[in-house]
Motif scaffolding. Structure first.
Motif, PDB file in Angstrom:
ATOM      1  N   HIS A   1     -25.790 -44.402  55.127  1.00 16.30           N
ATOM      2  CA  HIS A   1     -25.230 -45.554  55.844  1.00 16.30           C
ATOM      3  C   HIS A   1     -25.206 -46.791  54.954  1.00 16.30           C
ATOM      4  O   HIS A   1     -26.185 -47.083  54.270  1.00 16.30           O
TER       5      HIS A   1
ATOM      6  N   ARG B   1     -21.448 -53.146  55.292  1.00 19.38           N
ATOM      7  CA  ARG B   1     -20.058 -52.963  55.706  1.00 19.38           C
ATOM      8  C   ARG B   1     -20.019 -51.993  56.881  1.00 19.38           C
ATOM      9  O   ARG B   1     -20.958 -51.240  57.091  1.00 19.38           O
ATOM     10  N   ASP B   2     -18.936 -52.020  57.612  1.00 19.33           N
ATOM     11  CA  ASP B   2     -18.840 -51.113  58.757  1.00 19.33           C
ATOM     12  C   ASP B   2     -18.054 -49.846  58.429  1.00 19.33           C
ATOM     13  O   ASP B   2     -17.922 -48.974  59.264  1.00 19.33           O
TER      14      ASP B   2
ATOM     15  N   LEU C   1     -23.340 -49.715  59.102  1.00 22.11           N
ATOM     16  CA  LEU C   1     -24.132 -50.328  60.164  1.00 22.11           C
ATOM     17  C   LEU C   1     -24.022 -51.848  60.214  1.00 22.11           C
ATOM     18  O   LEU C   1     -24.708 -52.478  61.014  1.00 22.11           O
TER      19      LEU C   1
ATOM     20  N   LEU D   1     -24.177 -53.912  63.595  1.00 23.22           N
ATOM     21  CA  LEU D   1     -24.519 -52.885  64.583  1.00 23.22           C
ATOM     22  C   LEU D   1     -24.848 -53.458  65.952  1.00 23.22           C
ATOM     23  O   LEU D   1     -24.282 -53.052  66.960  1.00 23.22           O
TER      24      LEU D   1
ATOM     25  N   ARG E   1     -22.168 -55.930  68.130  1.00 24.77           N
ATOM     26  CA  ARG E   1     -21.042 -55.324  68.824  1.00 24.77           C
ATOM     27  C   ARG E   1     -21.545 -54.838  70.181  1.00 24.77           C
ATOM     28  O   ARG E   1     -22.723 -54.532  70.340  1.00 24.77           O
TER      29      ARG E   1
ATOM     30  N   ARG F   1     -20.047 -46.717  67.834  1.00 21.44           N
ATOM     31  CA  ARG F   1     -18.783 -45.992  67.620  1.00 21.44           C
ATOM     32  C   ARG F   1     -18.587 -44.837  68.589  1.00 21.44           C
ATOM     33  O   ARG F   1     -17.473 -44.454  68.889  1.00 21.44           O
TER      34      ARG F   1
END
Length: 127
Positions: free
Chosen positions: A61, A65-66, A74, A77, A80, A84
């Motif tokens: 991970h 960045r996503d 992450l 994380l 949001r 996902r």
């Protein structure tokens, strides 16, 4: 060779084109998240969590960045509303994923103690 389209076909093509353009605009215009908390501003617990992340999570991970590596990035994380997979982005759900795994994510429950888990959660909240 040009193909003549009926009025209905032209209308449907226009609707599909507009929907595609709106979808692209929505993806590119999503709300930007503020940067993660700088490493030099982490609390001792968050810094310990960053070390846990580096030892247990960073091989799969990204923290900054996503976009995905082997698992999802992450960044942001807990900023949001949903993960996902559609589950709520909260401590209970993330803890469950860490402890029990899901899909390609292995269960980490036997590889970290409660102090490490709590530190990791604290760090993940800074992303």
């Amino acid at each position: 060779m040009a193909v003549a389209l009926s009025h209905t076909q032209r209308h449907l093509l226009g609707i599909v084109s507009l929907m595609a353009a709106a979808g692209l605009a929505a993806v590119g215009c999503g709300p930007k998240l503020a940067p993660s908390k700088p490493l030099n501003e982490l609390t001792p617990q968050e810094a310990h969590g960053q070390q846990v992340f580096a030892g247990h999570c960073a091989r799969c991970h990204y923290a900054d960045r996503d976009s995905g590596l082997h698992g999802p990035g992450l960044f942001g994380l807990f900023r949001r509303k949903y993960l996902r997979n559609g589950a709520p982005a909260n401590d209970d759900r993330v803890t469950d994923l860490i402890l029990h795994g899901r899909g390609m994510m292995p269960a980490m429950g036997n590889s970290m103690d409660d102090e490490q888990l709590q530190a990791l959660l604290a760090y993940l909240h800074t992303l």
